[in-house]
Design a protein around this motif. Sequence first.
Motif, PDB file in Angstrom:
ATOM      1  N   UNK A   1       0.842  -1.185   0.000  1.00 18.01           N
ATOM      2  CA  UNK A   1       0.000   0.000   0.000  1.00 18.01           C
ATOM      3  C   UNK A   1       0.880   1.239   0.000  1.00 18.01           C
ATOM      4  N   UNK A   2       0.394   2.305  -0.627  1.00 15.98           N
ATOM      5  CA  UNK A   2       1.056   3.597  -0.501  1.00 15.98           C
ATOM      6  C   UNK A   2       0.707   4.139   0.886  1.00 15.98           C
ATOM      7  N   UNK A   3       1.682   4.161   1.783  1.00 17.77           N
ATOM      8  CA  UNK A   3       1.382   4.424   3.189  1.00 17.77           C
ATOM      9  C   UNK A   3       0.967   5.873   3.439  1.00 17.77           C
ATOM     10  N   UNK A   4       1.547   6.813   2.719  1.00 18.23           N
ATOM     11  CA  UNK A   4       1.094   8.197   2.852  1.00 18.23           C
ATOM     12  C   UNK A   4      -0.366   8.309   2.417  1.00 18.23           C
ATOM     13  N   UNK A   5      -0.687   7.662   1.306  1.00 17.58           N
ATOM     14  CA  UNK A   5      -2.055   7.665   0.803  1.00 17.58           C
ATOM     15  C   UNK A   5      -3.003   7.002   1.794  1.00 17.58           C
ATOM     16  N   UNK A   6      -2.552   5.886   2.388  1.00 23.15           N
ATOM     17  CA  UNK A   6      -3.380   5.204   3.382  1.00 23.15           C
ATOM     18  C   UNK A   6      -3.640   6.100   4.583  1.00 23.15           C
TER      19      UNK A   6
END
Length: 331
Positions: free
Chosen positions: A153-158
């Motif tokens: 997952x894109x962690x900033x996006x999450x």
Amino acid sequence: MAKFSWRKAALAAAVVPLVALSACSSQGGKPADSGGGAAAGQVASTERIKVALITHAAAGDTFWDIVRKGAEEASAKDNVELLYTSDPEAGRQAQLVQQAIDQKVDGIAVTVATPDALKDVLKKATDAGIPVVSLNAGESVSAQLGAFTHFGSNEQLAGEAVGTRLAAEGYKRPVCVIQQQGHVGLEARCAGVKAKVPATEILYVDGKDMTAVQSTATAKLQASKDADVIIGLGAPITLTLLKSVTDAGSSSKVASFDLNAELAQKIVDGEVVFTVDQQPWLQGYMSVDALWQAKRGGFKIGGGQPVLTGPTIVDKANASDVLKFAQQGLR
């Protein structure tokens, strides 16, 4: 099953497992396995290869059981011998990568929670002609470290997805609990929350000691009476934070990242408001399968870009459906 996707496009790919080399193998009490799995159907007729899956898993974290289960199923299908090892200490994880290189494995799948500690040894792997993929942590630095793709997952996006959801529901004073200081993915999650809810506070705890996690979070909630939601960055942490809320006599709600069957049940029961799932089974499966595809035909899944497995929101509206899969060890 309803899901919210926070990117327009997410690619698809594959994964594999790894036998213990010498460090601690952390899989939540699950005994070590070598290339087994319950995959149905015929095993690939391609030459048997050896793939190392090396994670930063801490002992007892059931999240990694799910990653490993996906990797084992891909290994069984692809005629892969899976070597799984893990160590939460960055230097020792680097040593495990070196051991895999020394074993002349055909591919390495690795989590990159601490890029600086792994960059030199991953260069050794690519210099030796061993294809590398990263998974779970390190999306932003994966390509720089020589991996041909990343699964996660894109962690900033999450984090922004969580912050957006909290803001929409009226939460103003979140506490975001990081269980491993310096972990790039965890730091990005809380940064994403804070980007959407600026008053978010960061609380660091020692994720290897759940008693300390509980007491530290309890003290924080007792001192911060205006905290209206506390966020765990993994299912075991979140389940412990539920106890802290009770101990502190706090009215704070609880939200989460990641998932297991117990957490899914807590969402069904209304004790946790929601979580953001990154679908770790897919991360394990796709990492192994991608390395097999690279060996069999020089295929490089992802086109040089990360392959997203999340984030997806799991809340009371879809948690019952997700729970069925979680009880099978798939979520």
